[in-house]
Design an enzyme around this catalytic site. Structure first.
Site, PDB file in Angstrom:
ATOM      1  N   HIS A 172      43.592 -23.114  53.629  1.00 25.24           N
ATOM      2  CA  HIS A 172      43.571 -21.669  53.425  1.00 25.24           C
ATOM      3  C   HIS A 172      42.176 -21.125  53.705  1.00 25.24           C
ATOM      4  O   HIS A 172      41.224 -21.876  53.845  1.00 25.24           O
ATOM      5  CB  HIS A 172      43.997 -21.321  51.996  1.00 25.24           C
ATOM      6  CG  HIS A 172      45.471 -21.318  51.794  1.00 25.24           C
ATOM      7  ND1 HIS A 172      46.043 -21.163  50.559  1.00 25.24           N
ATOM      8  CD2 HIS A 172      46.519 -21.434  52.659  1.00 25.24           C
ATOM      9  CE1 HIS A 172      47.368 -21.196  50.668  1.00 25.24           C
ATOM     10  NE2 HIS A 172      47.664 -21.364  51.943  1.00 25.24           N
TER      11      HIS A 172
ATOM     12  N   SER B 176      51.761 -20.400  55.822  1.00 22.38           N
ATOM     13  CA  SER B 176      50.890 -19.599  54.952  1.00 22.38           C
ATOM     14  C   SER B 176      49.628 -19.088  55.655  1.00 22.38           C
ATOM     15  O   SER B 176      49.002 -18.166  55.173  1.00 22.38           O
ATOM     16  CB  SER B 176      50.489 -20.401  53.706  1.00 22.38           C
ATOM     17  OG  SER B 176      49.646 -21.483  54.070  1.00 22.38           O
TER      18      SER B 176
ATOM     19  N   ASP C 233      45.195 -17.721  45.846  1.00 22.97           N
ATOM     20  CA  ASP C 233      45.663 -18.951  45.219  1.00 22.97           C
ATOM     21  C   ASP C 233      45.269 -18.944  43.747  1.00 22.97           C
ATOM     22  O   ASP C 233      44.215 -18.406  43.373  1.00 22.97           O
ATOM     23  CB  ASP C 233      45.051 -20.169  45.921  1.00 22.97           C
ATOM     24  CG  ASP C 233      45.499 -20.273  47.376  1.00 22.97           C
ATOM     25  OD1 ASP C 233      46.592 -19.785  47.711  1.00 22.97           O
ATOM     26  OD2 ASP C 233      44.737 -20.858  48.165  1.00 22.97           O
TER      27      ASP C 233
END
Length: 161
Positions: free
Chosen positions: A87, A49, A109
């Site tokens: 992230h 990701s 998210d």
């Protein structure tokens, strides 16, 4: 010639032992509910990701920076239920929460990160080290590593006799 090979082997063995011990200590203190070691934690990247910034198999070392000092573009690690996620911060909300997104993801998210979920800010990335950490979870590899460390200490003890 024999002496130089011995010295090189001695240095490499010492580096290996120090490396394994350091990683073991760092990983022990990386459990989110446990106190960190001097404010640092380490985690293995297991998803894509964050490609290209972080690759699968990278090992990231975090520092517990104050939540209020985080800014957009920082790469952070946080708890999302029982999952640990790393992230990038894409937006700061007016409610002192963070909107995050993986670099490879098309959407933000769903959950906003609060100071309760926040674990730390990524300081360093060590390529491929995560594969070694995953390998260390294999009982056979772990046993061999411990045996090598034990042999190293026995070897040092014999030399001193």
């Amino acid at each position: 010639m024999y002496n130089k090979k011995y010295q090189l082997l001695n240095v490499l063995a010492t580096i290996f032992v120090a490396f394994v011990v350091l990683l073991a200590i760092l990983n022990f203190f990386s459990e989110p509910n446990r106190k960190s070691i001097f404010g640092y934690r380490g985690y293995t990247v297991i998803s894509g990701s964050m490609v290209p910034a972080l690759q699968i198999g990278d090992y990231v070392i975090l520092k517990e920076e104050p939540f209020q000092q985080l800014k957009e573009e920082d790469i952070i690690t946080f708890k999302n239920d029982r999952i640990i996620v790393t992230h990038r911060v894409v937006h700061l909300t007016s409610k002192n929460q963070l909107i995050t997104r993986g670099d490879a993801n098309a959407v933000d998210d769903l959950l906003e990160v609060t100071d309760q979920e926040y674990i730390g800010k990524v300081q360093w990335r060590i390529p491929f080290l995560g594969y070694f950490m995953i390998l260390m979870q294999n009982p056979l590899f772990f046993s061999v590593s411990l045996a090598l460390i034990a042999i190293r200490f026995v070897f040092l003890w014999i030399i001193k006799i």
